[in-house]
Design a protein around this motif. Structure first.
Motif, PDB file in Angstrom:
ATOM      1  N   ASN A   1      41.390  -4.702 118.294  1.00 59.94           N
ATOM      2  CA  ASN A   1      40.428  -4.985 117.219  1.00 59.94           C
ATOM      3  C   ASN A   1      40.966  -4.621 115.841  1.00 59.94           C
ATOM      4  OD1 ASN A   1      38.762  -5.738 119.232  1.00 59.94           O
ATOM      5  ND2 ASN A   1      37.319  -4.037 119.015  1.00 59.94           N
TER       6      ASN A   1
ATOM      7  N   THR B   1      39.579  -5.064 111.430  1.00 56.16           N
ATOM      8  CA  THR B   1      38.808  -5.678 110.346  1.00 56.16           C
ATOM      9  C   THR B   1      39.731  -5.869 109.150  1.00 56.16           C
ATOM     10  OG1 THR B   1      36.774  -4.623 111.089  1.00 56.16           O
ATOM     11  CG2 THR B   1      36.801  -5.410 108.807  1.00 56.16           C
ATOM     12  N   ARG B   2      40.187  -4.743 108.574  1.00 57.75           N
ATOM     13  CA  ARG B   2      40.965  -4.758 107.344  1.00 57.75           C
ATOM     14  C   ARG B   2      42.271  -5.540 107.464  1.00 57.75           C
ATOM     15  NH1 ARG B   2      37.708  -0.335 107.245  1.00 57.75           N
ATOM     16  NH2 ARG B   2      37.993  -0.658 109.446  1.00 57.75           N
ATOM     17  N   THR B   3      43.065  -5.204 108.486  1.00 58.47           N
ATOM     18  CA  THR B   3      44.411  -5.779 108.576  1.00 58.47           C
ATOM     19  C   THR B   3      44.331  -7.282 108.833  1.00 58.47           C
ATOM     20  OG1 THR B   3      45.031  -3.667 109.549  1.00 58.47           O
ATOM     21  CG2 THR B   3      46.666  -5.418 109.638  1.00 58.47           C
TER      22      THR B   3
ATOM     23  N   ARG C   1      49.285  -7.537 116.506  1.00 57.56           N
ATOM     24  CA  ARG C   1      48.791  -6.177 116.761  1.00 57.56           C
ATOM     25  C   ARG C   1      48.616  -6.043 118.266  1.00 57.56           C
ATOM     26  NH1 ARG C   1      43.890  -2.908 113.947  1.00 57.56           N
ATOM     27  NH2 ARG C   1      45.542  -2.711 112.400  1.00 57.56           N
TER      28      ARG C   1
ATOM     29  N   HIS D   1      52.557   1.324 111.911  1.00 57.07           N
ATOM     30  CA  HIS D   1      51.661   0.413 111.172  1.00 57.07           C
ATOM     31  C   HIS D   1      52.293   0.270 109.772  1.00 57.07           C
ATOM     32  CE1 HIS D   1      48.282  -1.830 109.986  1.00 57.07           C
ATOM     33  NE2 HIS D   1      47.295  -1.025 110.322  1.00 57.07           N
TER      34      HIS D   1
ATOM     35  N   GLN E   1      50.380  -0.948 106.609  1.00 57.43           N
ATOM     36  CA  GLN E   1      49.388   0.020 106.130  1.00 57.43           C
ATOM     37  C   GLN E   1      50.084   1.081 105.270  1.00 57.43           C
ATOM     38  OE1 GLN E   1      45.855   0.182 106.695  1.00 57.43           O
ATOM     39  NE2 GLN E   1      46.008   1.741 105.098  1.00 57.43           N
TER      40      GLN E   1
ATOM     41  N   GLY F   1      41.089   3.787 107.118  1.00 57.84           N
ATOM     42  CA  GLY F   1      39.968   3.134 107.786  1.00 57.84           C
ATOM     43  C   GLY F   1      40.352   2.644 109.162  1.00 57.84           C
ATOM     44  N   PRO F   2      39.396   2.374 110.018  1.00 58.85           N
ATOM     45  CA  PRO F   2      37.980   2.649 109.792  1.00 58.85           C
ATOM     46  C   PRO F   2      37.729   4.150 109.742  1.00 58.85           C
ATOM     47  CG  PRO F   2      38.352   1.937 112.062  1.00 58.85           C
ATOM     48  CD  PRO F   2      39.657   1.804 111.373  1.00 58.85           C
TER      49      PRO F   2
END
Ligand code: CP
Length: 302
Positions: free
Chosen positions: A51, A53-55, A105, A133, A136, A261-262
């Protein structure tokens, strides 16, 4: 074509060149209607087996802004649920979409590197297991540079579940390469035995670790990677390791807070710290993900 798999293979000059391109795209993006053409005619395939969201959304936004054709697979409805292997799924998507860049990912350690040796396109690691990562870390470094002017000499304190964090691992490598003084703070059960760079200072007491820091980065408890619970309770963890305004006051007066995050409110970070209009750079980090991923994908096809 250039893969972007870990921070390890990047020289300081490579990182600085990327930071310059991120700044270039950051400035362009101030005009909401601006679009570029660095990926015009290129196909970008997003494969998120874990899962996000941001990436995922920032890679999508970055690819669209640079004119790419975008493809992705909804893992929940895909045939991976019927037992298809990782490699067969990737080869199937490669045959259909003919990607120039594959963004991946995966929860398995080293999966992006394994795939990179077996496909005919550049591979960008969007996070694998607790290992790496790299985009990031790059956007975190850009956020620090943009806010503080420089990274060299800054004391950056990374607090939380260090042993399960790919963000901590990539940040330790990248910030050390750029001359920051890196500290980590964690409970003994979440402190790694060794670090991927020299000179990292370790603290098990949060107040001592935060004292005189320039930047504090909080890291979530990655319970999905723990075989059993390694903390007494969330409230006990917050009491001992949560970043509160009181603890933040021990850092330098102009200290700022990052979190990849998250983030979990009132476990790793107090509401008033997370939402602080001057101290918290969390939403700025998220926004910086777009120019960062534009620069990385531009490099991938250069
Ligand atoms: N920081 C980060 O990787 O967030 P996502 O899991 O939402 O992509």
């Amino acid at each position: 074509m250039k893969n972007f798999l870990t921070i390890d293979t990047l020289e300081k000059a490579d990182i600085e060149a990327l930071l310059t391109r991120i700044e270039f795209y950051d400035e362009k993006l101030q005009d909401k209607s601006w679009t570029g053409n660095a990926l015009k005619g290129k196909n970008v395939l997003l494969m998120f087996f874990e899962n996000s969201t941001r990436t995922s959304i920032s890679f999508e936004t970055a690819a669209r802004k640079l004119g790419a054709e975008l493809f992705s697979l909804n893992m929940q409805s895909s045939s991976t649920k019927k037992g298809e292997s990782l490699l067969d799924t990737i080869w199937t998507m490669e045959a259909i979409t003919k990607p120039d860049i594959l963004i991946i990912r995966h929860s398995e350690y080293g999966a992006p590197d394994y795939i990179a040796d077996r496909v005919d396109c550049a591979v960008v690691n969007a996070g694998d297991s607790w290992r790496a990562h790299p985009t990031q870390a790059l956007l975190d470094a850009y956020t620090i540079k943009k806010h503080k002017g420089d990274i060299e000499g800054q004391t950056v304190t990374i607090c939380g579940d260090i042993s399960h964090s790919r963000v901590a691992s990539s940040n330790i490598k990248l910030l050390t390469k750029l001359g920051a003084k890196v500290r980590v703070v964690a409970p003994p059960a979440l402190m790694p035995q060794k670090f991927p760079a020299e000179g990292v200072e370790t603290f098990t007491n949060m107040d001592e670790g935060v004292k005189d820091s320039d930047i504090i980065m909080t890291i979530r408890l990655q319970k999905e990677r723990m075989e059993k619970s390694l903390i007494k309770s969330d409230s006990d963890y917050f009491n001992n390791y949560g970043l509160t305004m009181e603890r933040l006051s021990l850092a330098k007066p102009d200290a700022v807070v990052l979190d990849p995050g998250p983030f979990i409110r009132n476990v790793q970070i107090a509401d008033d710290v997370a939402d602080h209009p001057e101290k918290s750079l969390i939403l700025k980090q998220v926004a910086n993900g777009v120019p960062t991923r534009m620069a990385v994908m531009e490099r991938a096809v250069s």
